[in-house]
Design an enzyme around this catalytic site. Structure first.
Site, PDB file in Angstrom:
ATOM      1  N   HIS A   1     -15.035  -9.234  -4.440  1.00 31.05           N
ATOM      2  CA  HIS A   1     -13.583  -9.448  -4.483  1.00 31.05           C
ATOM      3  C   HIS A   1     -13.260 -10.942  -4.404  1.00 31.05           C
ATOM      4  O   HIS A   1     -12.365 -11.422  -5.097  1.00 31.05           O
ATOM      5  CB  HIS A   1     -12.926  -8.684  -3.338  1.00 31.05           C
ATOM      6  CG  HIS A   1     -11.441  -8.653  -3.395  1.00 31.05           C
ATOM      7  ND1 HIS A   1     -10.735  -8.120  -4.446  1.00 31.05           N
ATOM      8  CD2 HIS A   1     -10.503  -9.084  -2.495  1.00 31.05           C
ATOM      9  CE1 HIS A   1      -9.430  -8.222  -4.204  1.00 31.05           C
ATOM     10  NE2 HIS A   1      -9.277  -8.801  -3.028  1.00 31.05           N
TER      11      HIS A   1
ATOM     12  N   ASP B   1      -4.185  -6.725   3.909  1.00 34.32           N
ATOM     13  CA  ASP B   1      -5.548  -7.048   3.511  1.00 34.32           C
ATOM     14  C   ASP B   1      -6.247  -7.561   4.768  1.00 34.32           C
ATOM     15  O   ASP B   1      -5.653  -8.311   5.551  1.00 34.32           O
ATOM     16  CB  ASP B   1      -5.547  -8.162   2.449  1.00 34.32           C
ATOM     17  CG  ASP B   1      -5.661  -7.656   1.031  1.00 34.32           C
ATOM     18  OD1 ASP B   1      -5.600  -6.434   0.818  1.00 34.32           O
ATOM     19  OD2 ASP B   1      -5.816  -8.490   0.124  1.00 34.32           O
TER      20      ASP B   1
ATOM     21  N   ASP C   1       1.396  -5.518   2.360  1.00 30.56           N
ATOM     22  CA  ASP C   1       0.760  -6.837   2.355  1.00 30.56           C
ATOM     23  C   ASP C   1       1.705  -8.031   2.444  1.00 30.56           C
ATOM     24  O   ASP C   1       1.540  -9.020   1.724  1.00 30.56           O
ATOM     25  CB  ASP C   1      -0.132  -6.981   1.122  1.00 30.56           C
ATOM     26  CG  ASP C   1      -1.261  -5.975   1.069  1.00 30.56           C
ATOM     27  OD1 ASP C   1      -1.339  -5.109   1.970  1.00 30.56           O
ATOM     28  OD2 ASP C   1      -2.050  -6.027   0.118  1.00 30.56           O
TER      29      ASP C   1
ATOM     30  N   CYS D   1      -0.915  -5.031  -5.544  1.00 28.83           N
ATOM     31  CA  CYS D   1      -1.017  -4.079  -4.437  1.00 28.83           C
ATOM     32  C   CYS D   1       0.172  -3.127  -4.343  1.00 28.83           C
ATOM     33  O   CYS D   1      -0.008  -1.965  -3.989  1.00 28.83           O
ATOM     34  CB  CYS D   1      -1.254  -4.827  -3.135  1.00 28.83           C
ATOM     35  SG  CYS D   1      -2.840  -5.719  -3.164  1.00 28.83           S
TER      36      CYS D   1
ATOM     37  N   HIS E   1      -9.915  -8.800   5.045  1.00 22.47           N
ATOM     38  CA  HIS E   1     -11.232  -9.031   4.461  1.00 22.47           C
ATOM     39  C   HIS E   1     -12.218  -9.651   5.450  1.00 22.47           C
ATOM     40  O   HIS E   1     -11.816 -10.357   6.374  1.00 22.47           O
ATOM     41  CB  HIS E   1     -11.115  -9.913   3.218  1.00 22.47           C
ATOM     42  CG  HIS E   1     -10.351  -9.277   2.105  1.00 22.47           C
ATOM     43  ND1 HIS E   1     -10.706  -8.059   1.569  1.00 22.47           N
ATOM     44  CD2 HIS E   1      -9.242  -9.676   1.437  1.00 22.47           C
ATOM     45  CE1 HIS E   1      -9.860  -7.749   0.608  1.00 22.47           C
ATOM     46  NE2 HIS E   1      -8.958  -8.704   0.507  1.00 22.47           N
TER      47      HIS E   1
ATOM     48  N   LYS F   1      -6.892  -2.817   5.117  1.00 22.06           N
ATOM     49  CA  LYS F   1      -7.658  -2.429   3.934  1.00 22.06           C
ATOM     50  C   LYS F   1      -8.499  -3.600   3.451  1.00 22.06           C
ATOM     51  O   LYS F   1      -8.232  -4.746   3.785  1.00 22.06           O
ATOM     52  CB  LYS F   1      -6.724  -1.951   2.820  1.00 22.06           C
ATOM     53  CG  LYS F   1      -5.734  -2.992   2.324  1.00 22.06           C
ATOM     54  CD  LYS F   1      -4.729  -2.377   1.358  1.00 22.06           C
ATOM     55  CE  LYS F   1      -3.730  -3.378   0.851  1.00 22.06           C
ATOM     56  NZ  LYS F   1      -4.284  -4.382  -0.047  1.00 22.06           N
TER      57      LYS F   1
ATOM     58  N   HIS G   1      -8.986 -15.053   0.854  1.00 23.58           N
ATOM     59  CA  HIS G   1      -7.645 -14.773   1.362  1.00 23.58           C
ATOM     60  C   HIS G   1      -7.696 -13.675   2.412  1.00 23.58           C
ATOM     61  O   HIS G   1      -8.598 -12.855   2.416  1.00 23.58           O
ATOM     62  CB  HIS G   1      -6.692 -14.366   0.224  1.00 23.58           C
ATOM     63  CG  HIS G   1      -7.103 -13.105  -0.471  1.00 23.58           C
ATOM     64  ND1 HIS G   1      -8.052 -13.086  -1.478  1.00 23.58           N
ATOM     65  CD2 HIS G   1      -6.722 -11.812  -0.306  1.00 23.58           C
ATOM     66  CE1 HIS G   1      -8.224 -11.841  -1.897  1.00 23.58           C
ATOM     67  NE2 HIS G   1      -7.427 -11.046  -1.196  1.00 23.58           N
TER      68      HIS G   1
END
Length: 189
Positions: free
Chosen positions: A61, A50, A8, A145, A52, A103, A78
């Site tokens: 989340h 990440d 990340d 993470c 999203h 992810k 984010h």
């Protein structure tokens, strides 16, 4: 065989990002220096991001509209897929990355082991297919993470080394606790 997992290192997690971590840019640059010197040590270099969804709370989340995040299980928006915040931090050299893992698509996800490659292969399956038995881990954030990735790597039966100076955490106390937890799980720290 050994892989490097870069966790990340994204614009939203370095200074100036929506969840910027102090030292994030320096870590991105240090990982690039490590790769310049050691890329040949690895059978694979796997970078997680990440990724999203733009709509909704990603299964809770993201803090619900009109509410403040608790910074424990709810967070500011984010790393929304395909936005500047989700891109790799500019100081991270990406030319040595052999596999990209995304992810958190519609849900919370901390560990890179919760991610999938661009062609849908889950991270644990990717490591098995590549014959990986050991991983070095670097990235952001030590206490979230990176911690989750190291612990999942140990649960997957891998030898794990957390690379000193190549990770940055949200807070000193929680980062120190995370490093102790990783060591207690059998990771070399």
């Amino acid at each position: 065989m050994k892989a490097l997992i870069v966790v990340d290192v994204q614009n939203d997690f370095v200074e100036g990002g929506s969840l910027g971590v102090t030292g994030g840019r320096a870590v991105a640059a240090a990982i690039s220096e490590h790769l310049a010197a050691h890329a040949d040590d690895y059978a694979a270099v796997i970078a997680s991001r990440d990724w999203h969804d733009a709509d909704g709370t990603n299964d809770g989340h993201f803090a619900a509209p009109g509410t403040d995040p608790d910074f424990v299980s709810t967070w500011p928006v984010h790393c929304v897929a395909t936005t500047a915040g989700s891109e790799y931090a500019p100081a991270l050299a990406t030319d040595a990355i052999t596999h990209h893992v995304r992810k958190g698509m519609g849900e919370a996800a901390y560990s890179a082991f919760e991610g999938v490659t661009d062609d849908g292969v889950p991270m644990p399956d990717l490591l098995d297919q590549l014959g990986i038995t050991e991983v070095d881990v670097a990235g952001i954030a030590t206490d979230y993470c990176v911690r989750a990735t190291v612990l999942d790597a140990r649960r997957h039966g891998l030898g794990v080394r957390l690379l000193e100076g190549l990770h940055a955490g949200v807070a000193p106390a929680s980062s120190e606790a995370a490093v102790r937890e990783m060591a207690d799980a059998g990771a070399e720290v």
